[in-house]
Write an enzyme that holds these catalytic residues in place. Structure first.
Site, PDB file in Angstrom:
ATOM      1  N   HIS A  26       0.889  -0.924  -0.064  1.00  0.00           N
ATOM      2  CA  HIS A  26       0.316   0.085   0.151  1.00  0.00           C
ATOM      3  C   HIS A  26       0.739   1.145  -0.522  1.00  0.00           C
ATOM      4  CE1 HIS A  26      -2.207  -3.361   1.821  1.00  0.00           C
ATOM      5  NE2 HIS A  26      -2.915  -2.400   1.273  1.00  0.00           N
ATOM      6  N   HIS A 260      -3.610   3.710  -3.754  1.00  0.00           N
ATOM      7  CA  HIS A 260      -4.322   2.930  -2.031  1.00  0.00           C
ATOM      8  C   HIS A 260      -3.901   1.821  -1.707  1.00  0.00           C
ATOM      9  CE1 HIS A 260      -6.294   2.286   1.595  1.00  0.00           C
ATOM     10  NE2 HIS A 260      -6.070   0.733   1.053  1.00  0.00           N
ATOM     11  N   GLU A 408     -17.334  -2.547  24.565  1.00  0.00           N
ATOM     12  CA  GLU A 408     -17.130  -3.969  24.822  1.00  0.00           C
ATOM     13  C   GLU A 408     -15.779  -3.943  23.741  1.00  0.00           C
ATOM     14  OE1 GLU A 408     -20.966  -4.595  26.405  1.00  0.00           O
ATOM     15  OE2 GLU A 408     -20.346  -3.393  24.372  1.00  0.00           O
ATOM     16  N   HIS A 470     -29.959 -12.754  24.906  1.00  0.00           N
ATOM     17  CA  HIS A 470     -28.950 -12.548  26.903  1.00  0.00           C
ATOM     18  C   HIS A 470     -28.539 -13.771  26.675  1.00  0.00           C
ATOM     19  CE1 HIS A 470     -29.564  -8.353  26.428  1.00  0.00           C
ATOM     20  NE2 HIS A 470     -29.019  -8.054  27.627  1.00  0.00           N
TER      21      HIS A 470
END
Length: 657
Positions: A26, A260, A408, A470
């Site tokens: 890259h 890129h 999280e 859950h």
């Protein structure tokens, strides 16, 4: 051409050559960000190439890891243990210059990077660790811990949500020694940035409590240096330096997505070099460029290193206990007195393993002052609080409880950064079902061999009324499938103590501890060795082996109770507790045979989750009692009963075999 221009041209040319030779890489950001990293390395970055693990060095994270050729060029020129031959082996088999930077592989690389978004929150962890340790160990006239954490990121990082999770917490915690250089070239792989992104990054970061500085020309090294120095003056706010750059600078396709992620090729590469005024053969470095880096990076760093060593030697004489404590922590010397701990959990008592875990966490905290515990806004549920440990924050950098908020993914990235920094051991809890949120960061923990600890509670359908959103079903199988992850699901307090001791003393991999919400009876009498073997005979057959019940976690007690009923019915079975499949897989064939003899094919596995992965242990002739569907909303007792995890149903299932 002045010296800095020549050095920057050399960096860019090496990047072009590495990528062209590999025919892979890259170049875009390599060419656009070369002036920024040259400025950082030669003026401000505090490192010692002769000792790349120097504890008080500045940390650097290449968040946009695809620009690895840029970092490798700088490491080579600065005098790290990375040769020109290594650069020529870019992206090749077993090379020291892999496609994205890898910790443990390349000298001078502070973090593996590449999955966009994770770089900034990882750096947040490093900056957090610096603040905690500086607060704990620095004394008047003895600033033995005093360094910065730098990041280079790109537009892609700014599109990832986890970047903002980490940046938000960094601003909240006033981590002023975190400085992010943002290569803003307005191009991503698919095309112009405006295809998918148009927000005002400056205002967003300012809203999160960051200092934001603009550099209008990414080639203006004086402006970049001025911005870095200004950033270092604000000790209360992390800083984002937005640099307007040109992707693939010098290429005929500069400013477009074409540069890129594809080599420039021989012709365009040559023309790009000529535009820098650099007309030399491939992989050429002028002597004056080596001299430039030697004087500005290597020699400067060695002077800083020697000055620090002298300071530390005096510190050791005056603060002997603190110095020894810090040295042990840096060397990852953490322990848990297992025998003393076991006295807290008498036979026959009953409690959830998450509650047992909290007691153990507090014992670990007493024995290890550099142990921190955290949570993703679930402290009351995951039971992770160090009592009287205080909350880590800008008003108390001595706090040992980390509050990550409902973040999280960033939580595990930050834990990675804390661990990469060294000097701290960190554990942080969440619900097992939400391990899906942080899996990508945990994969990086595994890849970098970082011994973070994740106590994950609410481990089954016994979550109850919160329902299927859950209740984890497939998450345990997912964690067990991960390379280099230690997963332990303890059956009771005895196994829990052993599991935590194993986790706290492990140095080369993360550990997931799987915890119950519901109470379990202390029944196994497991030893530390039992758990370390991954599976063991928790209740043996009386005389002649008729079959085997294999269970983990809370289901072990169920199997032991069923064993008694089966014996009354004339079936002499063995019960095997399997707290850790991965630890069991590491054992000798002889040990495995002693626990699960191949001649005994009548095996019943019991676990309140997906059966994925279990048939390796029960065999094709074996059967599973498991949950291969999403749960329902009901009280835990009703869930357990309706899904058949009762003594009568275990007996019935076995007799059907």
């Amino acid at each position: 051409m002045n010296q800095s221009e020549l050095s920057i041209a050399t960096i860019r040319s090496l990047g072009i050559d590495m990528i062209n030779k590999a025919n892979s890489g890259h170049p875009g950001m390599v060419l656009g960000s070369a002036p920024a990293l040259y400025t950082l390395f030669t003026n401000e970055l505090k490192v010692n190439p002769k000792d790349s693990s120097w504890f008080n060095r500045d940390r650097f994270v290449l968040a946009s890891g695809h620009a690895s050729a840029l970092l490798y060029s700088l490491l080579h020129l600065s005098g790290f243990d990375l040769s020109m031959d290594d650069l020529k082996q870019f992206r090749q088999w077993n090379s020291r210059t892999p496609g994205h930077p890898e910790y443990h592989v390349t000298d001078g690389v502070d973090a593996s990077s590449g999955p966009l978004g994770q770089g900034i929150p990882t750096a947040v962890g490093m900056a957090l660790a610096e603040r905690y340790l500086a607060n704990r160990y620095n004394k008047k006239d003895y600033n033995i811990i005093d360094h910065y954490t730098y990041v280079l990121c790109g537009d892609g990082d700014m599109e990832e949500g986890v970047t903002y999770e980490g940046a938000s917490l960094a601003g909240h915690l006033s981590l002023g020694k975190l400085i992010v250089l943002y290569d803003s070239n307005h191009v991503t792989l698919d095309g112009p940035l405006e295809l998918a992104f148009s927000e005002n990054v400056k205002k967003r970061f300012e809203a999160m409590g960051w200092q934001v500085i603009n550099v209008n020309d990414g080639n203006d090294t004086e402006a970049i240096l001025k911005a870095i120095k200004k950033a270092k003056k604000d000790v209360f706010k992390p800083t984002l330096i937005i640099m307007d750059t040109v992707i693939g600078y010098g290429s005929i396709n500069q400013g477009t997505n074409t540069v890129h992620g594809a080599p420039l090729g021989e012709i365009d590469g040559k023309n790009a070099k000529l535009s820098y005024g650099f007309d030399h053969e491939d992989f050429y470095v002028p002597d004056e460029v080596y001299d430039d880096f030697n004087s500005k990076v290597a020699l400067r760093g060695q002077k800083q290193y020697k000055k620090w060593q002298k300071l530390v030697n005096n510190y050791k004489q005056k603060y002997t206990a603190e110095a020894k404590e810090l040295e042990d922590a840096i060397n990852d010397q953490y322990h848990l007195d297992y025998d003393e701990l076991m006295k807290q959990f008498p036979e026959g008592t009953s409690e959830a393993t998450r509650v047992t875990s909290e007691k153990i966490i507090n014992e670990i905290a007493k024995q290890n002052p550099n142990f921190l515990s955290g949570t993703a806004d679930l402290a009351s549920s995951t039971k992770t609080v160090i009592k009287d440990g205080g909350r880590f924050g800008c008003d108390n950098y001595a706090g040992r409880n980390l509050y990550f908020g409902i973040r999280e993914f960033a939580m595990v990235c930050i834990m990675n950064g804390i661990t990469l920094h060294k000097g701290l051991k960190v554990a942080s809890g969440g619900f097992l079902v939400f391990s899906d949120y942080f899996k990508a960061a945990l994969r990086m923990s595994c890849l970098m061999k970082l011994p973070i600890i994740l106590p994950l509670s609410h481990d089954s359908i016994a979550v109850g009324e919160d329902g299927p959103t859950h209740q984890p079903i497939e998450q345990l199988a997912m964690l067990r499938s991960m390379v280099n992850l230690q997963v332990i699901r303890a059956a009771d307090a005895y196994e829990m103590c052993a599991a935590w001791k194993k986790a706290i003393e492990t140095k080369d991999k993360p550990t997931a501890l799987i915890l119950t919400r519901q109470n379990v009876e202390n029944i196994t009498h497991a030893t530390y060795d039992d758990v370390c073997h991954g599976a063991y005979i928790v209740s043996s057959e009386k005389e002649t082996l008729d079959g085997i019940l294999i269970a983990s976690g809370s289901e072990v007690a169920l199997a032991i109770k069923a064993q008694k009923i089966l014996l009354e019915k004339g079936h002499d079975v063995r019960v095997v507790s399997m707290p850790s499949m991965d630890l069991f897989d590491q054992q000798s064939n002889e040990y495995k045979e002693s626990v699960l003899p191949t001649s005994m094919r009548k095996r019943l596995g019991i676990e309140m989750s997906s059966d994925f992965g279990w048939y390796k242990y029960v065999g094709l002739d074996g059967q599973m009692m498991c949950v291969n569907e999403f749960g329902k909303s009901a009280p835990a007792s009703k869930m357990i009963e309706n899904y058949g995890f009762t003594v009568d149903h275990v007996v019935e299932k076995y007799l059907e075999m």
